[in-house]
Design an enzyme around this catalytic site. Structure first.
Site, PDB file in Angstrom:
ATOM      1  CB  CYS A 344       2.998  -7.398  -1.682  1.00  0.00           C
ATOM      2  SG  CYS A 344       2.384  -9.114  -1.876  1.00  0.00           S
ATOM      3  N   GLY A 379       2.089  -3.840   5.667  1.00  0.00           N
ATOM      4  CA  GLY A 379       0.765  -3.042   5.737  1.00  0.00           C
ATOM      5  C   GLY A 379       1.429  -2.184   6.008  1.00  0.00           C
ATOM      6  CB  SER A 401       8.797  -0.532   3.786  1.00  0.00           C
ATOM      7  OG  SER A 401       7.297  -0.742   4.626  1.00  0.00           O
ATOM      8  NE  ARG A 440       7.504 -15.160   1.013  1.00  0.00           N
ATOM      9  CZ  ARG A 440       5.973 -14.526   0.987  1.00  0.00           C
ATOM     10  NH1 ARG A 440       5.818 -13.693   0.046  1.00  0.00           N
ATOM     11  NH2 ARG A 440       5.722 -14.107   2.184  1.00  0.00           N
TER      12      ARG A 440
END
Length: 534
Positions: A344, A379, A401, A440
């Site tokens: 991101c 995160g 991820s 989004r």
């Protein structure tokens, strides 16, 4: 003996009262309020900035309970959620997540029909009673049977008079029946197991009793019929085996796996939501990079009114004021995080967002007043980060991820420089946006606006990349579970309710790590090393 125990217990209870000077000095760390609220430096903290202080261990690892709530009405045995990203969660991922005790959220970067079908696959994967099995008639052929097996994966197919549910049962086909049949044109009636040889259960039978009949008959499938011998349901032996192999599975009242699905905030997303509900979805996640908008508030209100039996998780948010608006609209859960995922770039491109540990702490503390669970989204790079998220107040953790390189994630493996990889991309990447995920990130009601026109300029808020192979979730999720349990045990915490209680009463202590301390806390001082997770 009891006197000694009482004295020990008394000493433990008095430990926090004996030496207030030492406790208040910071020698045992600092409370969350001191870290996040009395924050004179006005600094936002990430998971890496924090370290938990050890607690008193008086219990075994197996005594640590990590069950939690995903939303107000959906309970999980493990606090793990797969992210609604097109390189992370489709039906295969959602099925395995639910089997392992978590929940998967089907992405919306697809057509309404495709997303609803993915939800349907999850709901029908594991049933107590299969209420709408695929049926064939005696006039169908071996070729029809093979087509169903190839496309849907079903091996046991009921045969009814007209090939539909609700008509008279005349037989069943199993793998054994087709093993020695080669002619694709031969009719089903010539090789099926006829009705007279079948064990059946009568409608109204309890699942437990039906399971006993299935075990006694030693057959793969048990048809359930009514008084007229018409097929009303089917029970599969494989489902019994799955119940044994996956005791933590997240299931609804019908013994079906629980699944969530994402939608946007556009008008046509109301149609999408309706289709998802009809497919059996248990929770709808309103997927937006910035959740504090009139568009999201309107759709949350609509969902709670139109589909009151479905939990709605809203977001993303990073401040209490954002959370308040969504809670007032009726949200059953909140998704927290903005611009902190590994793929991101929102904080870099838009200059808006917040460090994740600070976001989770402040929103969780506020939402707790209203009984609304928080999902820490993004995160997360390790089990330590998961533990920190839970100890900052989150009910569960959403991962992208961390799960993208597993067997269950969409996509194919490929090799680069001898390393086995899978592609992983942010939903704000240009590649994902071309498939529809720009909704989004873009809000505009004017169809003539450049943001909605054919000449729209898309501003990427994510990147595309790859992640290393992590194997199957069947091995990976237990590793994550054990890592989190070890972290909680070292902190002297037996369950997540206790973690939140200690967070807010000051018993849980933290410290801020310098850059050197963070380096010291990882692998260092080696010429080379190999890092194996499990």
């Amino acid at each position: 003996m009891s006197k000694a125990i009482d004295e020990t217990k008394g000493a433990e209870e008095a430990m926090w009262e004996l030496d207030e000077e030492t406790l208040n000095s910071g020698a045992c760390g600092f409370t969350a309020e001191e870290i996040f609220v009395k924050n004179k430096a006005c600094v936002g903290y990430s998971y890496d900035d924090l370290i938990l202080m050890p607690g008193y261990i008086h219990f075994g690892l197996n005594d640590v309970n990590i069950s939690t709530n995903f939303s107000k009405n959906i309970k999980l045995e493990v606090p793990f959620v797969s992210s609604p990203m097109d390189t992370v969660t489709e039906s295969k991922m959602a099925i395995r997540m639910a089997l392992m005790g978590g929940i998967g959220i089907i992405h919306s970067n697809s057509s309404i029909e495709e997303q609803a079908n993915e939800v349907h696959r999850v709901k029908k994967f594991k049933n107590g009673f299969i209420n709408d099995p695929i049926c064939l008639s005696p006039e169908n052929t071996l070729k029809d049977v093979q087509h169903i097996k190839t496309t849907l994966g079903y091996s046991g197919i009921p045969i009814t008079a007209d090939g539909k549910m609700g008509s008279k049962l005349v037989g069943i086909i199993s793998n054994r029946d087709t093993s020695f049949v080669d002619d694709g044109k031969i009719k089903v009636t010539e090789f099926m197991t006829p009705r007279v040889q079948l064990s059946v259960a009568q409608t109204g039978v309890e699942l437990e009793k039906a399971n006993e009949i299935l075990k006694d008959s030693k057959k793969g499938k048990l048809p359930v019929v009514n008084a007229d011998d018409e097929l009303v349901a089917l029970i599969a032996r494989t489902d019994l085996q799955k119940n044994r192999d996956y005791p933590l599975a997240t299931k609804d009242a019908n013994k079906q796996l629980v699944v969530g699905a994402a939608i946007g905030t556009r008008p046509d997303d109301r149609v999408r939501a309706k289709a998802l509900v009809e497919a059996g979805v248990d929770a709808i996640i309103v997927d937006s990079s910035q959740g504090d908008s009139s568009y999201q508030i309107e759709i949350v209100r609509h969902l709670k009114k139109a589909h009151p039996g479905i939990d709605v998780v809203a977001g993303n948010v990073v401040t209490p004021i954002q959370a308040l608006h969504l809670i007032q609209a009726g949200a059953d859960g909140l998704r927290v995080g903005m611009g902190i995922g590994s793929i991101c770039t929102t904080q870099e491109v838009c200059a808006v967002g917040r460090a994740q540990a600070s976001s989770v702490y402040h929103v969780s503390k506020f939402a707790r007043k209203y009984g609304v669970p928080v999902v820490a989204d993004g995160g997360v790079k390790s089990t330590g980060h998961i533990t920190k998220a839970l100890c900052c107040g989150a009910s569960c953790v959403m991962m992208g991820s961390m799960l993208a390189g597993t067997d269950e994630a969409p996509g194919e493996y490929y090799y680069q420089d001898g390393v086995r990889l899978k592609r992983y991309r942010g939903m704000g990447s240009l590649e994902a946006m071309t498939r529809g995920s720009e909704k989004r990130y873009v809000w505009d009601d004017d169809e003539n606006s450049p943001a909605c026109g054919n000449a729209a300029i898309k501003v990427a808020q994510g990147v595309s990349g790859s992640v290393q192979d992590k194997g199957t979730l069947k091995s990976y999720i237990p590793y994550l579970m054990q890592g989190v349990k070890h972290g909680l045990q070292d902190g002297g915490i037996t369950n997540l309710s206790e973690a939140r209680e200690n967070l807010y009463n000051g018993k849980m202590r933290f410290e801020i790590r310098s850059a050197a301390a963070q380096k010291e806390g990882g692998v260092h001082g080696l010429h080379n090393f190999q890092k194996r997770l499990y």
